[in-house]
Design a protein around this motif. Structure first.
Motif, PDB file in Angstrom:
ATOM      1  N   ILE A   4       0.858  -1.185   0.000  1.00 34.84           N
ATOM      2  CA  ILE A   4       0.000   0.000   0.000  1.00 34.84           C
ATOM      3  C   ILE A   4       0.894   1.235   0.000  1.00 34.84           C
ATOM      4  O   ILE A   4       1.771   1.386   0.859  1.00 34.84           O
ATOM      5  N   ASP A   5       0.671   2.106  -0.975  1.00 34.69           N
ATOM      6  CA  ASP A   5       1.431   3.355  -1.082  1.00 34.69           C
ATOM      7  C   ASP A   5       0.484   4.509  -0.791  1.00 34.69           C
ATOM      8  O   ASP A   5      -0.498   4.727  -1.515  1.00 34.69           O
ATOM      9  N   VAL A   6       0.767   5.259   0.277  1.00 33.53           N
ATOM     10  CA  VAL A   6      -0.106   6.353   0.714  1.00 33.53           C
ATOM     11  C   VAL A   6       0.548   7.693   0.387  1.00 33.53           C
ATOM     12  O   VAL A   6       1.710   7.925   0.726  1.00 33.53           O
ATOM     13  N   THR A   7      -0.203   8.571  -0.289  1.00 35.17           N
ATOM     14  CA  THR A   7       0.240   9.942  -0.521  1.00 35.17           C
ATOM     15  C   THR A   7      -0.735  10.888   0.173  1.00 35.17           C
ATOM     16  O   THR A   7      -1.666  10.454   0.843  1.00 35.17           O
ATOM     17  N   ASP A   8      -0.546  12.200  -0.014  1.00 41.28           N
ATOM     18  CA  ASP A   8      -1.433  13.159   0.628  1.00 41.28           C
ATOM     19  C   ASP A   8      -2.764  13.312  -0.109  1.00 41.28           C
ATOM     20  O   ASP A   8      -3.650  14.043   0.351  1.00 41.28           O
ATOM     21  N   ARG A   9      -2.944  12.607  -1.230  1.00 43.40           N
ATOM     22  CA  ARG A   9      -4.187  12.724  -2.000  1.00 43.40           C
ATOM     23  C   ARG A   9      -4.875  11.377  -2.263  1.00 43.40           C
ATOM     24  O   ARG A   9      -6.063  11.355  -2.603  1.00 43.40           O
ATOM     25  N   SER A  10      -4.127  10.275  -2.100  1.00 42.68           N
ATOM     26  CA  SER A  10      -4.694   8.982  -2.484  1.00 42.68           C
ATOM     27  C   SER A  10      -3.901   7.846  -1.848  1.00 42.68           C
ATOM     28  O   SER A  10      -2.869   8.068  -1.210  1.00 42.68           O
TER      29      SER A  10
END
Length: 272
Positions: free
Chosen positions: A144-150
């Protein structure tokens, strides 16, 4: 209730790549002729399901019992007890050696249907238990790759393949029937896929209150939904172990997490 007096006996367990669990009592031990595995009932419910394994004397003088790879354990938590003789009062056991090395890279091997997963673990009170999953098919999270938008999730199907009309569904928990439908990006093997969840869309779909979105994949049009989860390794309870960063979007905080059943969900918490 567990019975018996004195110190609780210790039981070793070794898991092989096929999912077979071999339980063993210490060398020279004469106590115990059977192991009882009891499906832990839900709170307030009576005990209903048990599975008994015979302890046999091995060549090295140890007593062993084998839980084969067949899908004989229903999904849930199975507490392990020792029976000194058939029909006797049961005694709870503590874990000895737990050799789970064969499970560490379990996500790399294709699994047949139904998917039967069993992980021996230590309960909060220090006793031996087995966490079991039994599912017609499964979608294993690779990362799982989490960014500030998705968030972007990679996964692989076991017991099913992607076909025409495949979609990823996020379902708002609580019986409202609210769905967010995404098109997965399929790999060349027909089983691997990935998808990206836009936090702004998920926040808007939650409405005024907070909510939890459960993640599924539908591998083909009209096919049953398959829960996206992480089951194929040596971690029986990953909710407090694999903790992903929370992201603030507008007045909401969003975070992917694993449930008590190691299923993937996303929580949306609104201010106030």
């Amino acid at each position: 209730m567990s019975g018996g007096d004195g110190a609780q006996p210790r039981v070793d367990c070794v898991v092989d790549t096929d999912g077979r669990i071999t339980f063993g009592l210490p060398m020279g031990s004469t106590e115990g002729h059977q192991l009882l595995l009891r499906l832990r009932p839900k709170k307030g419910q009576p005990e209903k399901v048990r599975h008994v394994l015979d302890l046999e004397l091995a060549d090295d003088g140890r007593r062993r019992a084998v839980l084969g790879p067949d899908a004989v354990l229903a999904e849930g938590r199975w507490d392990v007890y020792l029976l000194r003789e058939p029909g006797s009062q049961r005694q709870r056991v503590r874990p000895g050696l737990r050799d789970l090395r064969a499970l560490v890279d379990g996500h790399l091997h294709d699994r047949r249907s139904p998917l039967a997963v069993r992980i021996p673990y230590v309960t909060k009170d220090g006793c031996l238990a087995v966490r079991a999953w039994l599912r017609p098919a499964h979608a294993e999270v690779d990362g799982i790759d989490v960014t500030d938008r998705s968030m972007t999730v990679g996964a692989r199907l076991h017991g099913a393949s992607l076909g025409e009309g495949a979609v990823v569904c996020l379902r708002l928990r609580g019986g409202s029937g609210t769905l967010r439908v995404l098109e997965p990006r399929a790999g060349d093997d027909g089983r691997s896929f990935s998808f990206t969840v836009d936090y702004e869309e998920l926040d808007a779909g939650t409405g005024a209150g907070s909510g939890v979105w459960d993640v599924f994949v539908q591998p083909a049009a009209a096919a049953p939904l398959i829960r996206v989860a992480r089951l194929l390794d040596d971690v029986a309870d990953r909710k407090e172990v694999f903790v992903y960063p929370a992201v603030t979007h507008g007045g909401a905080v969003l975070r992917p997490y694993y449930t008590v059943d190691n299923d993937l969900s996303v929580t949306v918490t609104k201010a106030g």
